[in-house]
Design a protein around this motif. Structure first.
Motif, PDB file in Angstrom:
ATOM      1  N   GLU A  83      33.201  34.314  40.761  1.00 34.27           N
ATOM      2  CA  GLU A  83      33.658  35.263  41.758  1.00 34.27           C
ATOM      3  C   GLU A  83      32.858  35.076  43.036  1.00 34.27           C
ATOM      4  N   ARG A 113      37.728  34.087  41.434  1.00 36.36           N
ATOM      5  CA  ARG A 113      38.287  35.152  42.263  1.00 36.36           C
ATOM      6  C   ARG A 113      37.534  35.191  43.578  1.00 36.36           C
ATOM      7  N   LEU A 153      43.696  45.670  40.872  1.00 36.95           N
ATOM      8  CA  LEU A 153      42.707  45.250  39.886  1.00 36.95           C
ATOM      9  C   LEU A 153      41.296  45.325  40.464  1.00 36.95           C
ATOM     10  N   LEU A 154      41.182  44.963  41.739  1.00 37.54           N
ATOM     11  CA  LEU A 154      39.877  45.015  42.390  1.00 37.54           C
ATOM     12  C   LEU A 154      39.390  46.456  42.497  1.00 37.54           C
ATOM     13  N   ASP A 212      44.063  44.885  33.531  1.00 40.84           N
ATOM     14  CA  ASP A 212      45.457  44.437  33.635  1.00 40.84           C
ATOM     15  C   ASP A 212      46.282  44.747  32.385  1.00 40.84           C
ATOM     16  N   PRO A 235      41.403  41.034  47.901  1.00 48.31           N
ATOM     17  CA  PRO A 235      41.609  39.711  47.292  1.00 48.31           C
ATOM     18  C   PRO A 235      42.011  38.706  48.359  1.00 48.31           C
ATOM     19  N   ARG A 292      40.557  29.220  39.144  1.00 49.76           N
ATOM     20  CA  ARG A 292      40.591  30.545  38.521  1.00 49.76           C
ATOM     21  C   ARG A 292      39.567  31.514  39.126  1.00 49.76           C
ATOM     22  N   THR A 319      41.480  34.116  49.566  1.00 48.64           N
ATOM     23  CA  THR A 319      41.365  32.724  49.115  1.00 48.64           C
ATOM     24  C   THR A 319      40.087  32.116  49.688  1.00 48.64           C
ATOM     25  N   THR A 326      48.834  44.670  40.943  1.00 52.67           N
ATOM     26  CA  THR A 326      48.489  43.705  41.998  1.00 52.67           C
ATOM     27  C   THR A 326      46.999  43.351  41.959  1.00 52.67           C
ATOM     28  N   PRO A 327      46.616  42.212  42.556  1.00 48.59           N
ATOM     29  CA  PRO A 327      45.194  41.866  42.623  1.00 48.59           C
ATOM     30  C   PRO A 327      44.366  42.939  43.325  1.00 48.59           C
TER      31      PRO A 327
END
Lengths: 107, 201
Positions: free
Chosen positions: A91, A57, B167-168, B93, A64, A55, A66, B163-164
């Motif tokens: 995060e 970030r 959100l960022l 969100d 965003p 979960r 990985t 979308t992510p």
């Protein structure tokens, strides 16, 4: 929106953000990242290890991403909470990996 | 006639007793709950509240269509507005999972779900402009042109698809206190390679 209402929402938001108290934040250089873990060498030279749950970030270069995109040698900031005896990242913000210098051997 | 009169008296007495019983039960329930905001509203209460809110919106308002055409620039504006003014309760969100949103009574709704998405444009506009009495939803109308609320309606429609990356971006626009602003700036300076940024906190 009135200034008073905007100020009130900022204060309330700051109060909610202070819920991060009890966690730690670390800045350093990535030693390794992957397989649910990230290890940093912070600017004091100390090695810091964090578990990275699914979960958490991950943001690389402001977008965003990985954990696999976090490369050794990149600068990173980890926001984490204590979890058992260690810390769990909530995060991770990482800069893109440093570009190799011209003429430097490829790793 | 006498029988009718007696029947009416009995009916009135029964109605009076029932009203008294309901009143006593309500008073006892009120005393027991203490009007605390901590329990979850019951499904019946939520259903009645939504029905009351729906009933209260004039049909003409309910039938209003959004006059603002959607587009990237409009959505970006609305997203910024939502991040700055709405997300402290509703979350970036729209899920309502913030500290404030979870502790309001009723809870801030998950606006991605049908209960919000099936409201008409006019109903959403009405909620933004007028708020909802006895909830945490303020009425924002009057401070800014109605067009701003209509733009927010567009963003609310977009919430299930946010979308992510959006959100960022919104997180950077959320209002923060001075300490968090300073920490965020230090983080950004460090990531850019500023050697003077502090190590950790």
């Amino acid at each position: 929106m009135s200034r008073a209402a905007l100020l009130a929402s900022a204060v309330l938001w700051a109060a909610a953000a202070s819920a991060h108290e009890g966690g730690i934040d670390a800045r350093g250089t990535v030693i390794r990242a992957g397989a649910g873990q990230i290890v940093l060498r912070d600017t004091a030279g100390k090695e810091r290890r964090f578990e990275v749950p699914a979960r958490a970030r991950v943001v690389v270069g402001g977008a965003p991403s990985t954990l696999d995109a976090v490369k050794p040698g990149a600068r990173a900031v980890v926001h984490a909470m204590r979890h058992g005896r260690g810390f769990e990242a909530e995060e991770i913000q990482a800069a893109p990996p440093p570009r190799p210098r011209p003429g430097a051997p490829a790793r | 006639m006498r029988r009718t009169g007696r029947f009416l008296l009995l009916a009135l007495a029964a109605a009076g007793l029932l009203a008294l019983a309901v009143g006593v039960a309500a008073a006892l329930a009120l005393r027991a709950s203490g009007l605390s905001a901590r329990p979850e509203p019951s499904a019946l209460e939520a259903r009645l509240a939504r029905a009351a809110r729906r009933f209260a919106v004039p049909a003409g308002v309910r039938a209003l269509r959004n006059p603002v055409r959607p587009g990237p620039a409009v959505l970006a504006e609305a997203r910024a507005h939502f991040a700055d003014h709405c997300a402290s309760c509703h979350g970036n969100d729209g899920g309502g999972g913030t500290e404030l949103g979870r502790r309001l009574y009723p809870r801030a709704p998950d606006m991605r779900l049908p209960a919000t998405q099936l409201l008409t444009d006019g109903e959403l506009f009405d909620v933004i402009e007028n708020g909802v009495r006895m909830t945490g939803m303020p009425g924002w109308g009057g401070d800014a042109p109605p067009e701003e609320s209509w733009k927010l309606v567009l963003f609310i429609r977009h919430l299930p698809d946010v979308t992510p990356a959006e959100l960022l971006e919104m997180e950077r626009l959320n209002p923060v206190g001075p300490r968090e602003r300073r920490e965020r700036e230090e983080d950004e300076r460090f990531l850019r390679g500023d050697p003077a940024a502090p190590a950790a906190r």
